[in-house]
Design an enzyme around this catalytic site. Sequence first.
Site, short mmCIF file in Angstrom:
data_model
loop_
_atom_site.label_atom_id
_atom_site.label_comp_id
_atom_site.label_asym_id
_atom_site.label_seq_id
_atom_site.Cartn_x
_atom_site.Cartn_y
_atom_site.Cartn_z
N CYS A 28 -6.54 -1.39 59.85
CA CYS A 28 -5.86 -0.31 59.13
C CYS A 28 -5.13 0.60 60.12
CB CYS A 28 -6.86 0.52 58.33
SG CYS A 28 -7.60 -0.36 56.94
N ASP A 55 11.18 -14.60 47.17
CA ASP A 55 10.06 -13.86 47.76
C ASP A 55 9.77 -14.47 49.12
OD1 ASP A 55 7.83 -12.39 48.33
OD2 ASP A 55 6.60 -13.15 46.69
N CYS A 83 8.18 -8.04 51.66
CA CYS A 83 7.01 -7.40 52.26
C CYS A 83 7.35 -6.76 53.60
CB CYS A 83 5.86 -8.40 52.42
SG CYS A 83 6.26 -9.82 53.47
N CYS A 125 -13.41 5.03 57.13
CA CYS A 125 -14.08 3.92 57.81
C CYS A 125 -14.54 4.36 59.19
CB CYS A 125 -13.12 2.73 57.92
SG CYS A 125 -13.84 1.31 58.77
N CYS A 158 -11.40 -1.24 65.13
CA CYS A 158 -10.83 -2.25 64.24
C CYS A 158 -9.31 -2.12 64.14
CB CYS A 158 -11.46 -2.13 62.86
SG CYS A 158 -10.78 -3.28 61.65
N CYS A 198 -16.10 -3.27 54.91
CA CYS A 198 -14.67 -2.95 54.88
C CYS A 198 -14.39 -2.08 53.66
CB CYS A 198 -13.84 -4.23 54.84
SG CYS A 198 -12.07 -3.93 54.93
#
Length: 404
Positions: free
Chosen positions: A67, A329, A356, A56, A64, A142
């Site tokens: 990421c 979760d 997560c 990218c 950005c 993206c």
Amino acid sequence: GHCVARHHGRVVFVRHSLPGERVRARITEGSPGDRFLRADAVAVLTASSDRVGPPCPVAGPGMCGGCDFQHVSLRRQRRLKGEVVAEQLSRLAGLEREVEVEPLDDEEGLRYRTRVEFAVSPEGTIGLRRHRSHDVLAVPGCPIAVPEVDEALAAAREDGVPEGIRAVDVVVPSGEADTVLVEVPADSPTPPIPLREEVAAPGGEVGMGVDARGFWQVHRAAPRAFVTAVLEAAGVRPGERVLDLYCGVGLFSLHLAAATGEGGQLLAVESDERAVGHLRENLAGQPGALVLPGRVDDLLGVPRKGRRRRGRPARSELLPPSADVVVLDPPRTGAGRGVIEALVPLRARRIVYVACDPAALARDTAHLLAGGYDLVSLRAFDAFPMTHHVECVAVLEPRGAVLG
């Protein structure tokens, strides 16, 4: 997504770097008296063999913030994530184990994301925010998103957005023919926008309803992979009672309910009002499924942090005194000690924890270990390539139980 460095005895968290590298770093946050500083690696003096050119053009320092790992080879990204999960389990739960991060179905970690929220600046610029900033960068597209997202972004820029819009959500649902673009107002809630997602699971493909801005796994292969992993981990037997906590619209609930069969019971707990509406519809064909709207801690009688009240809150009479399998979760902060301690007396033969956040998983695992459970298996999935995020599915069983 930062690497840890030290400069004159002070910790510096350096973005856009790799372990073992020597870099020139620019301080981005922090003052002389702070315990730690944040920085960007603006020049690489000694590069790691795992460093690659980012796919990218706006993935570098000051650009950005989406990421963290575009400068890292995909294989090293997964090793880094596995090392983080292992480190958290060691540090917070006292468990030593190697963790291998499994890839999902994507091409080189790109073109996998089906949901992206683009920010809109007061001047009408549509793009993504710079790292830890409110500034909006007009990105060309993206590369981690599916191609339909870039097409929708181009169309939104061509059409422009009305005043008072703070974001534009682009959603590419698997069960719809069209891409959905949602203009998010700055000072009022977004109206419900029901969508349909198709999930390929071991029992066949099923359709599920979800709101356009509701929670859904963003990697196009994640729903199938996680349903398969959770069903295998839970090993539900016909006639059993299963609790599915923090269940959203029922991605796991639907399949767990089917596994309980005739005479079994599935209790699905979710607090988000819109998600509960979709959950009821998604479980409508499962006679043994019961939806319990509300917060997990409230229903379990666990006091909320920061709230003063006399006595302990009452446990919901709708929750059973025991369960065979518990699936949870929780959000990124984890379930927390109070919830875990309230689950232990259910004496479930198996607890499946979907996480997560590695630190939250490790903290809650430590509480389960203290409650008499052992971690018997752990899988980690690279559901967010090019970022530091990782998804885990942990299985815990009562200590001394016969496995299987």
